[in-house]
Scaffold this active site. Structure first.
Site, PDB file in Angstrom:
ATOM      1  N   CYS A   1     -90.192   4.598  -9.042  1.00  0.00           N
ATOM      2  CA  CYS A   1     -89.361   3.758  -8.177  1.00  0.00           C
ATOM      3  C   CYS A   1     -90.029   2.407  -7.926  1.00  0.00           C
ATOM      4  O   CYS A   1     -89.412   1.515  -7.373  1.00  0.00           O
ATOM      5  CB  CYS A   1     -89.073   4.461  -6.856  1.00  0.00           C
ATOM      6  SG  CYS A   1     -90.564   4.848  -5.953  1.00  0.00           S
TER       7      CYS A   1
ATOM      8  N   ASP B   1     -92.504   1.852  -5.909  1.00  0.00           N
ATOM      9  CA  ASP B   1     -93.022   1.708  -4.552  1.00  0.00           C
ATOM     10  C   ASP B   1     -94.545   1.856  -4.519  1.00  0.00           C
ATOM     11  O   ASP B   1     -95.126   2.580  -5.310  1.00  0.00           O
ATOM     12  CB  ASP B   1     -92.372   2.746  -3.631  1.00  0.00           C
ATOM     13  CG  ASP B   1     -90.900   2.448  -3.445  1.00  0.00           C
ATOM     14  OD1 ASP B   1     -90.482   1.353  -3.841  1.00  0.00           O
ATOM     15  OD2 ASP B   1     -90.173   3.302  -2.921  1.00  0.00           O
TER      16      ASP B   1
ATOM     17  N   CYS C   1     -89.481   2.453   0.069  1.00  0.00           N
ATOM     18  CA  CYS C   1     -88.221   2.865   0.682  1.00  0.00           C
ATOM     19  C   CYS C   1     -88.452   3.296   2.131  1.00  0.00           C
ATOM     20  O   CYS C   1     -89.592   3.442   2.583  1.00  0.00           O
ATOM     21  CB  CYS C   1     -87.624   4.007  -0.116  1.00  0.00           C
ATOM     22  SG  CYS C   1     -88.550   5.526   0.061  1.00  0.00           S
TER      23      CYS C   1
ATOM     24  N   CYS D   1     -91.361  10.878  -1.889  1.00  0.00           N
ATOM     25  CA  CYS D   1     -91.843   9.680  -1.188  1.00  0.00           C
ATOM     26  C   CYS D   1     -93.006  10.030  -0.264  1.00  0.00           C
ATOM     27  O   CYS D   1     -93.914   9.217  -0.059  1.00  0.00           O
ATOM     28  CB  CYS D   1     -90.729   9.046  -0.369  1.00  0.00           C
ATOM     29  SG  CYS D   1     -89.192   8.846  -1.279  1.00  0.00           S
TER      30      CYS D   1
HETATM   31 FE1  FES Z   1     -90.018   5.254  -3.925  1.00  0.00          FE
HETATM   32 FE2  FES Z   1     -89.261   6.535  -1.815  1.00  0.00          FE
HETATM   33  S1  FES Z   1     -88.004   5.863  -3.405  1.00  0.00           S
HETATM   34  S2  FES Z   1     -91.249   6.101  -2.422  1.00  0.00           S
END
Ligand code: FES
Length: 147
Positions: free
Chosen positions: A33, A35, A59, A103
């Site tokens: 993602c 992140d 997120c 996450c």
């Molecule tokens: Fe990437 Fe939550 S969608 S950490």
């Protein structure tokens, strides 16, 4: 979809920021993602986590779990901090939707990475701590996740 506690920590995240000259810093990403999360630990001579700060580019669930994780490790010693798993963080938040469980791994891994950094700098070994991954999907089997 999100519990009240998740919403609270998302909207009012605790311990956001950086620590200068931190005892340990850990950065972990999730390549899927994109992140990223970074944790700073200030640890005293008795191995107690005096202060902790985090930065998350991620997120809402990543922010809420990072926030809760910092609350859970603050004031603990490094062995107790090892018990702050993503499960413990999720329980403290009254749960996460299944698609958001991954996450919460960012927070656990980032704490481990910061503890690892601290251990390396001080030439100590932390029981049960393994060399952290910089990406939570590193070394994972190539399998399709059911999202
Ligand atoms: Fe990437 Fe939550 S969608 S950490």
């Amino acid at each position: 979809m999100y519990t009240e506690k998740v919403m609270d920590h998302f909207q009012h995240p605790r311990n956001v920021g950086e620590i200068e000259n931190a005892s340990g810093v850990g950065t972990v990403g999730n390549a899927k993602c994109g992140d990223i999360m970074r944790i700073y630990l200030d640890i005293d001579e008795n191995h107690i986590i005096r202060d902790v700060k985090f930065k998350t580019f991620g997120c809402g669930a990543a922010i809420a779990t990072s926030s809760m994780a910092t609350e859970l490790v603050k004031g603990k010693n490094i062995q107790e901090a090892m018990k702050v798993t993503n499960k413990a963080v999720m329980e403290a938040l009254d749960g996460l939707p299944p698609v958001k469980v991954h996450c919460s791994l960012l927070a656990e891994e980032a704490i481990h990475a910061a503890l690892w950094d601290y251990a390396e700098k001080n030439g100590i070994k932390i029981e049960g701590l393994e060399k952290p991954k910089s990406d939570i999907h590193e070394g994972e089997e190539e399998e399709e996740e059911e999202y």
